[in-house]
Design a protein around this motif. Structure first.
Motif, mmCIF file in Angstrom:
data_model
loop_
_atom_site.group_PDB
_atom_site.id
_atom_site.type_symbol
_atom_site.label_atom_id
_atom_site.label_comp_id
_atom_site.label_asym_id
_atom_site.label_seq_id
_atom_site.Cartn_x
_atom_site.Cartn_y
_atom_site.Cartn_z
ATOM 1 N N UNK A 2 0.832 -1.195 0.000
ATOM 2 C CA UNK A 2 0.000 0.000 0.000
ATOM 3 C C UNK A 2 0.869 1.248 0.000
ATOM 4 N N UNK A 3 0.261 2.340 -0.411
ATOM 5 C CA UNK A 3 0.931 3.634 -0.448
ATOM 6 C C UNK A 3 2.165 3.641 -1.341
ATOM 7 N N UNK A 4 2.149 2.866 -2.385
ATOM 8 C CA UNK A 4 3.258 2.854 -3.325
ATOM 9 C C UNK A 4 3.104 4.030 -4.281
ATOM 10 N N UNK A 5 4.093 4.914 -4.345
ATOM 11 C CA UNK A 5 4.022 6.038 -5.291
ATOM 12 C C UNK A 5 4.036 5.557 -6.742
ATOM 13 N N UNK A 6 3.598 6.409 -7.605
ATOM 14 C CA UNK A 6 3.598 6.165 -9.056
ATOM 15 C C UNK A 6 2.615 5.069 -9.469
ATOM 16 N N UNK A 10 -2.436 7.307 -10.161
ATOM 17 C CA UNK A 10 -1.782 8.611 -10.037
ATOM 18 C C UNK A 10 -1.203 9.080 -11.368
ATOM 19 N N UNK A 11 -0.641 8.155 -12.104
ATOM 20 C CA UNK A 11 0.017 8.498 -13.368
ATOM 21 C C UNK A 11 -0.977 8.856 -14.468
ATOM 22 N N UNK A 12 -2.157 8.245 -14.423
ATOM 23 C CA UNK A 12 -3.170 8.476 -15.455
ATOM 24 C C UNK A 12 -4.515 8.800 -14.798
ATOM 25 N N UNK A 13 -4.596 9.936 -14.125
ATOM 26 C CA UNK A 13 -5.857 10.284 -13.453
ATOM 27 C C UNK A 13 -6.992 10.441 -14.469
ATOM 28 N N UNK A 14 -8.140 9.945 -14.117
ATOM 29 C CA UNK A 14 -9.295 10.051 -14.996
ATOM 30 C C UNK A 14 -9.341 9.020 -16.099
ATOM 31 N N UNK A 15 -8.363 8.134 -16.155
ATOM 32 C CA UNK A 15 -8.306 7.123 -17.218
ATOM 33 C C UNK A 15 -8.670 5.734 -16.713
ATOM 34 N N UNK A 16 -9.179 5.640 -15.497
ATOM 35 C CA UNK A 16 -9.475 4.340 -14.901
ATOM 36 C C UNK A 16 -10.386 3.468 -15.734
ATOM 37 N N UNK A 17 -11.456 4.044 -16.262
ATOM 38 C CA UNK A 17 -12.405 3.270 -17.065
ATOM 39 C C UNK A 17 -11.752 2.775 -18.352
ATOM 40 N N UNK A 18 -10.968 3.627 -18.991
ATOM 41 C CA UNK A 18 -10.305 3.235 -20.241
ATOM 42 C C UNK A 18 -9.256 2.158 -19.968
ATOM 43 N N UNK A 38 4.733 -4.559 -11.192
ATOM 44 C CA UNK A 38 5.851 -5.327 -10.644
ATOM 45 C C UNK A 38 7.117 -4.472 -10.548
ATOM 46 N N UNK A 39 7.416 -3.736 -11.606
ATOM 47 C CA UNK A 39 8.610 -2.891 -11.605
ATOM 48 C C UNK A 39 8.432 -1.728 -10.626
ATOM 49 N N UNK A 40 7.242 -1.151 -10.597
ATOM 50 C CA UNK A 40 6.985 -0.047 -9.677
ATOM 51 C C UNK A 40 7.166 -0.494 -8.229
ATOM 52 N N UNK A 41 6.705 -1.684 -7.902
ATOM 53 C CA UNK A 41 6.905 -2.211 -6.548
ATOM 54 C C UNK A 41 8.391 -2.378 -6.234
ATOM 55 N N UNK A 42 9.160 -2.851 -7.202
ATOM 56 C CA UNK A 42 10.612 -3.009 -6.996
ATOM 57 C C UNK A 42 11.289 -1.664 -6.760
ATOM 58 N N UNK A 43 10.879 -0.660 -7.534
ATOM 59 C CA UNK A 43 11.446 0.677 -7.351
ATOM 60 C C UNK A 43 11.102 1.193 -5.956
ATOM 61 N N UNK A 44 9.862 1.051 -5.575
ATOM 62 C CA UNK A 44 9.431 1.528 -4.259
ATOM 63 C C UNK A 44 10.204 0.827 -3.138
#
Length: 78
Positions: A2-6, A10-18, A38-44
């Motif tokens: 939880x609370x993982x940045x990026x 966050x990166x694509x606000x308003x694009x959830x449905x698409x 997976x990569x974002x978790x590794x960076x975090x």
């Protein structure tokens, strides 16, 4: 994690449905989302020092995350 940045939200606000629609209809796009998470978790984990890796390895992960994000953005525009 939880609370993982990026996160994609966050990166694509308003694009959830698409994002959800593309994920359901396009297996390649769904795989990109999995790779990004997976990569974002590794960076975090590296940034918070949960996993100790070299600065070079951490930078490589950041570049990989950026490339995947660019592919996701192209798919969303397409």
């Amino acid at each position: 994690m939880s609370n993982t940045p990026h996160t994609l939200q966050e990166e694509f606000p308003g694009e959830g449905a698409k994002i959800s629609a593309l994920k359901a209809e396009n297996p390649r796009f769904a795989k990109l989302l999995e790779q990004y998470d997976a990569v974002n978790d590794k960076v975090h984990r590296a940034e918070t020092r949960l996993d100790l890796i070299t600065e070079e390895a951490e930078e490589h992960l950041r570049r990989e995350r950026s490339q995947i994000k660019d592919e996701i953005a192209r798919a969303l525009r397409g």
